[in-house]
Enzyme design. Structure first.
Site, PDB file in Angstrom:
ATOM      1  N   GLY A 183       0.830  -1.200   0.000  1.00 27.01           N
ATOM      2  CA  GLY A 183       0.000   0.000   0.000  1.00 27.01           C
ATOM      3  C   GLY A 183       0.859   1.242   0.000  1.00 27.01           C
ATOM      4  O   GLY A 183       0.687   2.140  -0.828  1.00 27.01           O
TER       5      GLY A 183
ATOM      6  N   TRP B 221      -8.262  -3.604   0.185  1.00 26.29           N
ATOM      7  CA  TRP B 221      -8.739  -2.554   1.103  1.00 26.29           C
ATOM      8  C   TRP B 221      -9.598  -1.512   0.415  1.00 26.29           C
ATOM      9  O   TRP B 221      -9.537  -0.341   0.764  1.00 26.29           O
ATOM     10  CB  TRP B 221      -7.562  -1.832   1.774  1.00 26.29           C
TER      11      TRP B 221
ATOM     12  N   THR C  12     -12.439   0.772  -0.259  1.00 30.27           N
ATOM     13  CA  THR C  12     -13.661   1.329   0.324  1.00 30.27           C
ATOM     14  C   THR C  12     -14.733   1.368  -0.771  1.00 30.27           C
ATOM     15  O   THR C  12     -14.435   1.757  -1.907  1.00 30.27           O
ATOM     16  CB  THR C  12     -13.374   2.753   0.875  1.00 30.27           C
TER      17      THR C  12
ATOM     18  N   ARG D  92      -6.344  13.726   1.338  1.00 28.48           N
ATOM     19  CA  ARG D  92      -5.771  13.773   2.694  1.00 28.48           C
ATOM     20  C   ARG D  92      -6.407  14.882   3.530  1.00 28.48           C
ATOM     21  O   ARG D  92      -6.552  14.758   4.742  1.00 28.48           O
ATOM     22  CB  ARG D  92      -4.259  13.984   2.607  1.00 28.48           C
TER      23      ARG D  92
ATOM     24  N   GLY E 231     -14.144   6.558  32.281  1.00 29.07           N
ATOM     25  CA  GLY E 231     -13.814   5.423  33.149  1.00 29.07           C
ATOM     26  C   GLY E 231     -14.357   4.129  32.556  1.00 29.07           C
ATOM     27  O   GLY E 231     -14.311   3.922  31.331  1.00 29.07           O
TER      28      GLY E 231
ATOM     29  N   GLU F 219      -5.087   6.522   3.170  1.00 23.35           N
ATOM     30  CA  GLU F 219      -4.606   7.580   2.262  1.00 23.35           C
ATOM     31  C   GLU F 219      -3.182   8.018   2.601  1.00 23.35           C
ATOM     32  O   GLU F 219      -2.865   9.200   2.650  1.00 23.35           O
ATOM     33  CB  GLU F 219      -5.598   8.754   2.238  1.00 23.35           C
TER      34      GLU F 219
HETATM   35  C1  LIG Z   1     -10.491   0.729   6.289  1.00 23.86           C
HETATM   36  C2  LIG Z   1      -9.537   0.950   5.163  1.00 23.86           C
HETATM   37  C3  LIG Z   1      -9.976   1.541   3.987  1.00 23.86           C
HETATM   38  C4  LIG Z   1      -9.094   1.711   2.912  1.00 23.86           C
HETATM   39  N1  LIG Z   1      -9.563   2.223   1.733  1.00 23.86           N
HETATM   40  C5  LIG Z   1      -8.745   2.235   0.645  1.00 23.86           C
HETATM   41  C6  LIG Z   1      -9.259   2.603  -0.647  1.00 23.86           C
HETATM   42  O1  LIG Z   1     -10.445   2.959  -0.802  1.00 23.86           O
HETATM   43  N2  LIG Z   1      -8.422   2.546  -1.712  1.00 23.86           N
HETATM   44  C7  LIG Z   1      -7.121   2.164  -1.603  1.00 23.86           C
HETATM   45  O2  LIG Z   1      -6.427   2.132  -2.610  1.00 23.86           O
HETATM   46  N3  LIG Z   1      -6.604   1.807  -0.382  1.00 23.86           N
HETATM   47  C8  LIG Z   1      -7.385   1.836   0.730  1.00 23.86           C
HETATM   48  N4  LIG Z   1      -6.887   1.455   1.949  1.00 23.86           N
HETATM   49  C9  LIG Z   1      -5.503   1.002   2.034  1.00 23.86           C
HETATM   50  C10 LIG Z   1      -4.572   1.978   2.767  1.00 23.86           C
HETATM   51  O3  LIG Z   1      -4.358   3.116   1.984  1.00 23.86           O
HETATM   52  C11 LIG Z   1      -3.303   1.193   3.082  1.00 23.86           C
HETATM   53  O4  LIG Z   1      -3.622   0.266   4.104  1.00 23.86           O
HETATM   54  C12 LIG Z   1      -2.170   2.090   3.509  1.00 23.86           C
HETATM   55  O5  LIG Z   1      -1.722   2.888   2.444  1.00 23.86           O
HETATM   56  C13 LIG Z   1      -0.989   1.277   4.050  1.00 23.86           C
HETATM   57  O6  LIG Z   1      -0.622   0.259   3.183  1.00 23.86           O
HETATM   58  P1  LIG Z   1      -0.444  -1.232   3.734  1.00 23.86           P
HETATM   59  O7  LIG Z   1      -1.666  -1.566   4.526  1.00 23.86           O
HETATM   60  O8  LIG Z   1      -0.075  -2.091   2.612  1.00 23.86           O
HETATM   61  O9  LIG Z   1       0.715  -1.131   4.783  1.00 23.86           O
HETATM   62  P2  LIG Z   1       2.286  -1.237   4.451  1.00 23.86           P
HETATM   63  O10 LIG Z   1       2.590  -0.363   3.294  1.00 23.86           O
HETATM   64  O11 LIG Z   1       2.657  -2.664   4.382  1.00 23.86           O
HETATM   65  O12 LIG Z   1       2.896  -0.579   5.754  1.00 23.86           O
HETATM   66  C14 LIG Z   1       3.050  -1.308   6.980  1.00 23.86           C
HETATM   67  C15 LIG Z   1       3.736  -0.384   8.000  1.00 23.86           C
HETATM   68  O13 LIG Z   1       5.026   0.007   7.494  1.00 23.86           O
HETATM   69  C16 LIG Z   1       5.129   1.425   7.499  1.00 23.86           C
HETATM   70  N5  LIG Z   1       5.958   1.864   6.368  1.00 23.86           N
HETATM   71  C17 LIG Z   1       5.866   1.472   5.064  1.00 23.86           C
HETATM   72  N6  LIG Z   1       6.797   2.101   4.328  1.00 23.86           N
HETATM   73  C18 LIG Z   1       7.487   2.901   5.175  1.00 23.86           C
HETATM   74  C19 LIG Z   1       8.563   3.824   5.031  1.00 23.86           C
HETATM   75  N7  LIG Z   1       9.140   4.056   3.835  1.00 23.86           N
HETATM   76  N8  LIG Z   1       9.014   4.471   6.128  1.00 23.86           N
HETATM   77  C20 LIG Z   1       8.449   4.261   7.347  1.00 23.86           C
HETATM   78  N9  LIG Z   1       7.423   3.412   7.550  1.00 23.86           N
HETATM   79  C21 LIG Z   1       6.946   2.745   6.483  1.00 23.86           C
HETATM   80  C22 LIG Z   1       3.691   1.918   7.361  1.00 23.86           C
HETATM   81  O14 LIG Z   1       3.557   3.264   7.818  1.00 23.86           O
HETATM   82  C23 LIG Z   1       2.949   0.918   8.220  1.00 23.86           C
HETATM   83  O15 LIG Z   1       3.049   1.319   9.569  1.00 23.86           O
HETATM   84  C24 LIG Z   1      -7.742   1.320   3.046  1.00 23.86           C
HETATM   85  C25 LIG Z   1      -7.294   0.731   4.248  1.00 23.86           C
HETATM   86  C26 LIG Z   1      -8.168   0.536   5.289  1.00 23.86           C
HETATM   87  C27 LIG Z   1      -7.662  -0.110   6.552  1.00 23.86           C
END
Ligand SMILES: Cc1cc2nc3c(=O)[nH]c(=O)nc-3n(C[C@H](O)[C@H](O)[C@H](O)COP(=O)(O)OP(=O)(O)OC[C@H]3O[C@@H](n4cnc5c(N)ncnc54)[C@H](O)[C@@H]3O)c2cc1C
Length: 375
Positions: free
Chosen positions: A127, A152, A154, A238, A334, A358
């Site tokens: 993501g 993911w 929405t 955002r 509480g 996002e």
């Molecule tokens: C309820 C919900 C709705 C969503 N809706 C949409 C949607 O409509 N469309 C869509 O496209 N996506 C959607 N998403 C996806 C969301 O945008 C991603 O979950 C998010 O961008 C993070 O990607 P990931 O889950 O793959 O986490 P990862 O990218 O695997 O990240 C895991 C952890 O590593 C950290 N990390 C990753 N890279 C770095 C870096 N370079 N430096 C420091 N830390 C880092 C992240 O901050 C996170 O804490 C949704 C997610 C949820 C939970």
């Protein structure tokens, strides 16, 4: 805080709509994890699904400053509906800003809320590193053939149209294009809703693209422009998430204050104890600061000035505030804060997702620090 009389009326109308149609339904829909399509229709009929787009294409022509305050109001009533409006507004951006004449003919239905949108960027294997996405679209005569999985998403199970960011060329951001598909297209297969912690009435879902064939005129913008389109949309998106955070946090402050004035211990309302009063003061101050940062970023956007770094700051700060403030609201109540008889328990769970969607807050820090270093 509002620039025009019309904006005042719009906000009053939104509050009325929240009181009449949203607030009373939120807890039950969230508990059942049921998507309230008819509430979305009501929001559309009330003109809230195309607020920041020009009237000529079916929007309401409102500045971002006003649109975001509407989102804040909705979020104070039912976060999932505010998030739905924010995601839909984001999903309309590619066609609005980059769509062909023919694609733009759908804008009145999109912005009027007849057609609900989804924005498909994230994938199971990534993501944060969106430029590495692997969903592929290959030309076959007059068609694109799309294969891969988005994660993911929405409105994944409920949308009428899907923006699909997919690889049509070289590795990296320049090989990504944006396609638009209608719900029901063969090969576009929404999966089961995710079993999420919060925002359960609008749970995301994976979308599998299994040799999904789309006519070549479903390309939005130029081939290879998809990543730029996705990032432009997210910059504005955002701000929407930040507004959702401010609305949720304000609701938590209001609820905590009301409770602390009523609840008595040691023969006095707990609000009179300095330890608790200072906590409420800090909560309220953080929300005001988040709102000020959000509105200053919105005003930059409205003035046509660069706003991307400020939007990242607003998203980072406001969503961290929402997490802290909802956590403190649980503490103020509480034991009562830990059960679903009061909404703060749900708001605490809902706040968490705002730090993730996002662009996680780590990614916002990356955007901000890169801008600082670049100068
Ligand atoms: C309820 C919900 C709705 C969503 N809706 C949409 C949607 O409509 N469309 C869509 O496209 N996506 C959607 N998403 C996806 C969301 O945008 C991603 O979950 C998010 O961008 C993070 O990607 P990931 O889950 O793959 O986490 P990862 O990218 O695997 O990240 C895991 C952890 O590593 C950290 N990390 C990753 N890279 C770095 C870096 N370079 N430096 C420091 N830390 C880092 C992240 O901050 C996170 O804490 C949704 C997610 C949820 C939970």
């Amino acid at each position: 805080m509002l620039p025009t009389e019309e904006a005042h009326d719009l906000l009053a109308l939104t509050q009325e709509l929240c009181d009449r149609e949203l607030t009373g339904k939120a807890a039950a829909y969230e508990a059942r994890a049921e998507f309230p399509r008819e509430v979305i229709r009501t929001l559309g009929r009330s003109g809230l699904l195309g607020l920041p787009y020009p009237e000529e294409v079916g929007g309401a022509g409102q500045p971002y400053e006003v649109y975001l305050q509407v989102l804040e109001t909705l979020a104070g009533s039912w976060l999932a509906m505010a998030e739905a409006v924010s995601v839909h507004t984001l999903a309309c951006y590619p066609v609005f800003a980059h769509g062909s004449e023919r694609q733009r003919k759908s804008l009145p239905d999109m912005l009027g809320g007849e057609l609900l949108g989804a924005y498909c960027l994230s994938e199971p294997q990534g993501g944060s590193d969106a430029a590495a996405l692997t969903t592929k679209a290959v030309r076959d005569g007059d068609e694109w053939v799309v294969t891969g999985t988005k994660a993911w998403i929405t409105h994944g199970r409920d949308a009428d149209f899907y923006n699909i960011f997919c690889r049509t060329g070289e590795p990296g951001p320049r090989g990504i294009s944006c396609l638009i598909a209608d719900a029901g297209t063969p090969g576009l297969e929404p999966q089961k809703a995710e079993n999420v912690m919060g925002l359960r009435s609008s749970a995301p879902a994976q979308i599998v693209f299994d040799n999904c064939r789309l006519p070549s005129d479903r390309l939005v913008g130029a081939e290879g422009a998809g990543f730029t389109i996705a990032m432009e949309a997210l910059d504005a998106g955002r701000l929407g998430i930040a507004a959702c955070a401010v609305g949720l946090a304000q609701a938590a402050v209001d609820y905590a204050v009301a409770y602390a004035k009523e609840r008595e211990q040691f023969g006095r309302p707990i609000a009179e104890f300095q330890g608790l009063g200072f906590m409420l003061a800090d909560m309220a101050t953080q929300v005001s600061a988040a709102r000020a940062l959000l509105l200053s970023a919105a005003r930059l956007k409205d003035a046509g000035r660069p706003f991307s770094t400020e939007a990242a700051k607003a998203k980072l700060f406001a969503t961290d505030v929402a997490m802290r403030v909802t956590t403190d609201a649980v503490q103020v109540l509480g034991g009562a804060g830990y059960v679903s008889d009061h909404p703060v328990e749900r708001w605490f769970r809902e706040a968490k997702v705002l730090q993730i969607v996002e662009g996680t807050n780590q990614i916002q820090r990356m955007v901000i620090s890169r801008a600082l270093v670049k100068g």
